[in-house]
Design a protein around this motif. Sequence first.
Motif, PDB file in Angstrom:
ATOM      1  N   TYR A  43     -32.360   4.732  31.973  1.00  0.00           N
ATOM      2  CA  TYR A  43     -31.982   3.314  32.004  1.00  0.00           C
ATOM      3  C   TYR A  43     -30.989   2.964  30.889  1.00  0.00           C
ATOM      4  O   TYR A  43     -30.129   2.112  31.067  1.00  0.00           O
ATOM      5  N   ASP A  44     -31.134   3.584  29.746  1.00  0.00           N
ATOM      6  CA  ASP A  44     -30.298   3.282  28.572  1.00  0.00           C
ATOM      7  C   ASP A  44     -28.945   3.970  28.713  1.00  0.00           C
ATOM      8  O   ASP A  44     -28.649   4.956  28.063  1.00  0.00           O
ATOM      9  N   LYS A  45     -28.109   3.428  29.568  1.00  0.00           N
ATOM     10  CA  LYS A  45     -26.832   4.053  29.928  1.00  0.00           C
ATOM     11  C   LYS A  45     -25.894   4.248  28.741  1.00  0.00           C
ATOM     12  O   LYS A  45     -25.186   5.245  28.669  1.00  0.00           O
ATOM     13  N   ASP A  46     -25.860   3.305  27.804  1.00  0.00           N
ATOM     14  CA  ASP A  46     -24.931   3.424  26.678  1.00  0.00           C
ATOM     15  C   ASP A  46     -25.534   4.151  25.478  1.00  0.00           C
ATOM     16  O   ASP A  46     -24.880   4.356  24.469  1.00  0.00           O
ATOM     17  N   GLY A  47     -26.807   4.541  25.579  1.00  0.00           N
ATOM     18  CA  GLY A  47     -27.444   5.336  24.540  1.00  0.00           C
ATOM     19  C   GLY A  47     -27.699   4.625  23.231  1.00  0.00           C
ATOM     20  O   GLY A  47     -27.886   5.265  22.206  1.00  0.00           O
ATOM     21  N   ASN A  48     -27.757   3.287  23.266  1.00  0.00           N
ATOM     22  CA  ASN A  48     -27.956   2.549  22.014  1.00  0.00           C
ATOM     23  C   ASN A  48     -29.425   2.310  21.675  1.00  0.00           C
ATOM     24  O   ASN A  48     -29.735   1.628  20.710  1.00  0.00           O
ATOM     25  N   GLY A  49     -30.340   2.865  22.472  1.00  0.00           N
ATOM     26  CA  GLY A  49     -31.758   2.705  22.192  1.00  0.00           C
ATOM     27  C   GLY A  49     -32.355   1.428  22.745  1.00  0.00           C
ATOM     28  O   GLY A  49     -33.512   1.114  22.474  1.00  0.00           O
ATOM     29  N   LEU A  50     -31.581   0.701  23.542  1.00  0.00           N
ATOM     30  CA  LEU A  50     -32.041  -0.548  24.154  1.00  0.00           C
ATOM     31  C   LEU A  50     -31.607  -0.578  25.620  1.00  0.00           C
ATOM     32  O   LEU A  50     -30.523  -0.103  25.954  1.00  0.00           O
ATOM     33  N   ILE A  51     -32.442  -1.154  26.466  1.00  0.00           N
ATOM     34  CA  ILE A  51     -32.093  -1.344  27.868  1.00  0.00           C
ATOM     35  C   ILE A  51     -31.740  -2.807  28.063  1.00  0.00           C
ATOM     36  O   ILE A  51     -32.576  -3.689  27.847  1.00  0.00           O
ATOM     37  N   SER A  52     -30.505  -3.062  28.444  1.00  0.00           N
ATOM     38  CA  SER A  52     -30.068  -4.438  28.706  1.00  0.00           C
ATOM     39  C   SER A  52     -30.374  -4.792  30.156  1.00  0.00           C
ATOM     40  O   SER A  52     -30.653  -3.913  30.989  1.00  0.00           O
ATOM     41  N   ALA A  53     -30.310  -6.069  30.459  1.00  0.00           N
ATOM     42  CA  ALA A  53     -30.506  -6.516  31.839  1.00  0.00           C
ATOM     43  C   ALA A  53     -29.456  -5.877  32.743  1.00  0.00           C
ATOM     44  O   ALA A  53     -29.747  -5.492  33.875  1.00  0.00           O
ATOM     45  N   LYS A  54     -28.245  -5.733  32.233  1.00  0.00           N
ATOM     46  CA  LYS A  54     -27.159  -5.128  33.018  1.00  0.00           C
ATOM     47  C   LYS A  54     -27.473  -3.664  33.334  1.00  0.00           C
ATOM     48  O   LYS A  54     -27.262  -3.201  34.455  1.00  0.00           O
ATOM     49  N   GLU A  55     -27.985  -2.927  32.353  1.00  0.00           N
ATOM     50  CA  GLU A  55     -28.349  -1.524  32.575  1.00  0.00           C
ATOM     51  C   GLU A  55     -29.503  -1.418  33.559  1.00  0.00           C
ATOM     52  O   GLU A  55     -29.491  -0.572  34.456  1.00  0.00           O
ATOM     53  N   LEU A  56     -30.490  -2.277  33.405  1.00  0.00           N
ATOM     54  CA  LEU A  56     -31.639  -2.288  34.308  1.00  0.00           C
ATOM     55  C   LEU A  56     -31.176  -2.558  35.731  1.00  0.00           C
ATOM     56  O   LEU A  56     -31.576  -1.871  36.673  1.00  0.00           O
ATOM     57  N   HIS A  57     -30.307  -3.523  35.894  1.00  0.00           N
ATOM     58  CA  HIS A  57     -29.779  -3.879  37.206  1.00  0.00           C
ATOM     59  C   HIS A  57     -29.018  -2.705  37.824  1.00  0.00           C
ATOM     60  O   HIS A  57     -29.173  -2.404  39.004  1.00  0.00           O
ATOM     61  N   ALA A  58     -28.199  -2.021  37.020  1.00  0.00           N
ATOM     62  CA  ALA A  58     -27.411  -0.899  37.522  1.00  0.00           C
ATOM     63  C   ALA A  58     -28.301   0.228  38.039  1.00  0.00           C
ATOM     64  O   ALA A  58     -28.024   0.816  39.093  1.00  0.00           O
ATOM     65  N   VAL A  59     -29.371   0.533  37.327  1.00  0.00           N
ATOM     66  CA  VAL A  59     -30.273   1.604  37.756  1.00  0.00           C
ATOM     67  C   VAL A  59     -31.008   1.201  39.030  1.00  0.00           C
ATOM     68  O   VAL A  59     -31.102   1.992  39.973  1.00  0.00           O
ATOM     69  N   ILE A  60     -31.501  -0.020  39.071  1.00  0.00           N
ATOM     70  CA  ILE A  60     -32.202  -0.491  40.270  1.00  0.00           C
ATOM     71  C   ILE A  60     -31.257  -0.452  41.468  1.00  0.00           C
ATOM     72  O   ILE A  60     -31.627   0.013  42.552  1.00  0.00           O
TER      73      ILE A  60
END
Length: 74
Positions: A43-60
């Motif tokens: 889920y953490d696409k940018d590897g910053n240690g946080l999952i943003s709503a945008k990243e969550l949406h992209a995976v879903i």
Amino acid sequence: MAEIDKDSDGFIDLCEFTEFHGYGTSSSPDAANKDLRDAFDLYDKDGNGLISAKELHAVIKSLGRSAPLPTAQG
């Protein structure tokens, strides 16, 4: 997102992710098992240690599911 993001900062960190998946709370991200860490990293696409709503949406979306669009914060 709001259900998992316990501190309401707009992001899901590893501890929140771990707690959501029933592993309890942990002050140390290293305490999470490898499978859970690998899932978090998916889920953490940018590897910053946080999952943003945008990243969550992209995976879903990539899994073929529909999800509401992220807010401006995520």
